[in-house]
Design a protein around this motif. Structure first.
Motif, PDB file in Angstrom:
ATOM      1  N   PHE A 167     -19.604  10.661  26.780  1.00 31.28           N
ATOM      2  CA  PHE A 167     -18.484  10.332  27.995  1.00 31.28           C
ATOM      3  C   PHE A 167     -18.108   9.370  28.022  1.00 31.28           C
ATOM      4  O   PHE A 167     -17.618   8.874  29.621  1.00 31.28           O
ATOM      5  N   ALA A 168     -19.029   8.305  27.991  1.00 24.98           N
ATOM      6  CA  ALA A 168     -19.333   7.156  28.532  1.00 24.98           C
ATOM      7  C   ALA A 168     -17.753   6.196  28.468  1.00 24.98           C
ATOM      8  O   ALA A 168     -17.663   5.498  28.602  1.00 24.98           O
ATOM      9  N   ALA A 185     -11.120   5.305  31.064  1.00 22.80           N
ATOM     10  CA  ALA A 185     -10.034   6.032  31.737  1.00 22.80           C
ATOM     11  C   ALA A 185      -9.220   4.454  33.124  1.00 22.80           C
ATOM     12  O   ALA A 185      -8.847   4.547  33.552  1.00 22.80           O
ATOM     13  N   VAL A 186     -10.987   4.024  33.136  1.00 19.99           N
ATOM     14  CA  VAL A 186     -10.359   2.349  33.911  1.00 19.99           C
ATOM     15  C   VAL A 186      -9.832   1.676  32.587  1.00 19.99           C
ATOM     16  O   VAL A 186      -9.539  -0.046  34.100  1.00 19.99           O
ATOM     17  N   GLY A 187      -9.380   1.989  31.796  1.00 17.19           N
ATOM     18  CA  GLY A 187      -8.173   0.758  31.418  1.00 17.19           C
ATOM     19  C   GLY A 187      -9.376  -0.183  30.415  1.00 17.19           C
ATOM     20  O   GLY A 187      -8.568  -0.846  30.240  1.00 17.19           O
ATOM     21  N   LEU A 188     -10.347  -0.048  29.925  1.00 14.50           N
ATOM     22  CA  LEU A 188     -10.994  -0.573  28.948  1.00 14.50           C
ATOM     23  C   LEU A 188     -10.815  -0.527  28.069  1.00 14.50           C
ATOM     24  O   LEU A 188     -10.991   0.777  27.672  1.00 14.50           O
ATOM     25  N   LYS A 189     -10.937  -1.521  27.064  1.00 13.19           N
ATOM     26  CA  LYS A 189     -11.159  -0.849  25.590  1.00 13.19           C
ATOM     27  C   LYS A 189     -12.843  -0.154  25.205  1.00 13.19           C
ATOM     28  O   LYS A 189     -13.766  -0.206  26.125  1.00 13.19           O
TER      29      LYS A 189
END
Lengths: 275, 293
Positions: free
Chosen positions: B133-134, B140-144
């Motif tokens: 899930f991490a 979801a927050v747009g990071l790699k």
């Protein structure tokens, strides 16, 4: 912005923050429970969303039948209960003696037991116990788990005994009771809430104990935290089974915490507040 | 007989406990010290061979040992600081009426009492780079996407520090909250009359009054966090490539994977000395601050 709206916004923010923190705390448990009802295929499909799966009991079935969790469950209960009782037997009189006669040095010795890294005596135990054939015996497991329980019992019970007025005990002596009789009939009775707290914590820490059991247990005395590793192999991890096993280990503790919260919190925070 | 028991109750009541500790702890500690000056692989045929400070010198020359020391220090510093600060903040935050407060207190208790190995397993799943899930959250927050425990870099160690923070901040919170509730009202009332603002109330009254509680909480956390074992063993067993190996894990594998008992004994003797020294410092501070345990 007026003072009033500012205050209101602050209150709303604080509430939002509280519920966010609660969510973070609860989430891993939710995830564990959800995954325990999923097939390996559903777990592998991470993008599907939290609740879109067909629930299955296969993982629990596997834990109990293929991985025979019955024995580790019984072992964990048995070792937890016996070691807690034995530690009470040693710890209660000791705590009384420390509390009544203000033996600060001895109380430091007990505190020391809590501080010393378990690994420092685990290795000597292993070689001594191997030599005398005590590995994978209930005796060795109980002895080791008693050492986990003892510091908690003394840590919690010393202030408890100190808090009971001496006069109550002395009244019993006047009535012809011996000191030991007074201790059993008066002190232990009055200290019952403290004893319950100490026993709960001792049991929980024995139930949770991993390192001692990892080294000292075997096929016969295997406890739950060790048994759970049977779901992990070199090649792959059976995630559903692993999560079902985690639920099985955690549920008894969670149920205890919900119903006996007051006592457990009292034990965990013992020493936090003066007097 | 009864009279004799009554007369010596002080000693008789504590004797079994002290003897038990002596046999189970003090004797093994002595045995450890003895072994630390010997070379031995637990062989029944080849007895321990005396090598003086050999084990200690080997250790001091080993990069793996020093790496484990550094990792332990990093782990302790970050986890302890975060748990103290967050625990204090959380305790202040919930020290107000809100809906579901009782349920909240139960929930906060759960990470503290839940079996650490099981906790480790859940985080192992959540940290899994492809199915966990991490990374869903990270994306979801747009990071790699991150690797979490599956990398030899610092990331894996820090991921485990995060688990420890999740697990134990609630305990610090519960302790501080117990302290907060027990604080007297009078100093606050008189300070308010003197026109103190909320920041001054916090730094001048709450913090000083809470410092004994904070000190106890920090000490209890310190003596546990320095020997973190369960969550590391459950998730990475010290890997990958020793990236999450702390002193406790190193001592364990030196003993039970490599069977270098002498060397392992030397590690545990050093570990013991450091933990006792740190505890001693804390006890001295406690004495200075007149905190009563």
């Amino acid at each position: 912005m007026s003072r009033k709206t500012k205050k209101l916004l602050g209150a709303v923010g604080a509430h939002a923050l509280i519920y966010l923190c609660l969510f973070i705390v609860a989430f891993p448990f939710l995830w564990m429970i959800l995954a325990s009802f999923q097939t390996q295929k559903d777990i592998m499909n991470a993008g599907k969303g939290l609740l879109r799966f067909t629930p299955t009991l296969a993982n629990y079935h596997k834990a109990f039948w293929q991985h025979s969790f019955g024995r580790p469950i019984l072992n964990s209960f048995f070792i937890g209960l016996v070691s807690t009782l034995m530690a009470l037997l040693l710890g209660l009189p000791a705590a009384y003696s420390i509390g009544r006669f203000k033996q600060r040095k001895l109380s430091m010795l007990i505190l020391l037991v809590r501080m010393i890294p378990g690994i420092t005596f685990l290795m000597p135990w292993f070689s001594i116990f191997s030599n005398i054939g005590l590995i994978d015996t209930y005796l060795a497991m109980v002895l080791a788990h008693m050492l986990v329980a003892l510091p908690f019992i003394i840590w919690i019970m010393v202030p408890f005994f100190e808090g009971i007025p001496k006069e109550l005990e002395e009244a019993a002596w006047v009535d012809g009771s011996s000191r030991v009789g007074g201790f059993v009939r008066i002190m232990l009775k009055l200290a019952l809430p403290g004893i319950l707290t100490a026993s709960l914590l001792a049991f929980i820490y024995s139930w949770n104990n991993f390192m001692f059991s990892l080294v000292l247990s075997g096929a016969r005395t295997i406890t739950l935290p060790i048994a759970i590793f049977s779901f992990i192999s070199y090649a792959s991890v059976d995630w559903g089974g692993l999560m079902a096993a985690s639920v099985v280990i955690t549920v008894p503790i969670l149920v205890m915490s919900v119903f006996l919260q007051k006592y457990i919190v009292g034990g965990l925070t013992a020493g936090a507040v003066k007097g | 007989m009864t009279a004799w028991i009554d007369k010596h109750i002080r000693v008789l009541f504590i004797l079994p406990c002290v003897l038990f500790i002596l046999v189970m702890i003090i004797v093994p500690l002595g045995y450890n010290l003895y072994l630390s000056f010997h070379s031995w692989s637990m062989s029944a045929v080849v007895p321990p061979r005396f090598i003086g400070f050999g084990n200690y010198l080997t250790l001091f020359g080993e990069k793996r040992f020093w790496d484990a020391v550094v990792r332990t220090v990093i782990f302790v510093l970050i986890a302890l600081t975060a748990q103290t600060v967050l625990g204090l903040a959380l305790a202040m935050l919930i020290n107000r009426p809100f809906r579901g407060k009782r349920l909240a207190q139960t929930l906060f208790l759960l990470p503290v009492v839940a079996t650490p190995v099981a906790v480790g397993m859940v985080w192992k799943l959540m940290y899994e780079p492809t199915i966990g899930f991490a990374n869903v959250l990270v994306k979801a927050v747009g990071l790699k996407p991150m690797k979490f425990l599956a990398t030899t870099g610092l990331e894996s160690l820090l991921s485990l520090v995060a688990v420890d923070i999740w697990e134990w901040t609630p305990m610090v919170m519960l302790m501080v909250y117990a302290g907060l509730v027990a604080l007297p009202d009078t100093p606050y009332e008189s300070a308010r009359i003197d026109g103190a603002n909320s920041r001054q109330l916090f730094t001048r009254i709450t913090l000083p009054l809470l410092s004994p509680t904070l000190l106890v909480a920090m000490m209890l956390r310190l003596i546990d966090v320095i020997k973190t074992f369960d969550i590391i063993y459950a998730t990475t067993q010290g890997g990958p490539n020793f990236a999450t190996e702390n002193i406790n894990i190193l001592a364990y594998s030196t003993t039970f994977s490599y069977f270098e008992f002498g060397k392992a004994a030397a590690i545990t003797v050093l570990f013991f000395i450091v933990v006792i020294a740190i505890s001693g410092i804390f006890l001295a501070i406690r004495k200075h601050a007149e905190v009563d345990f």
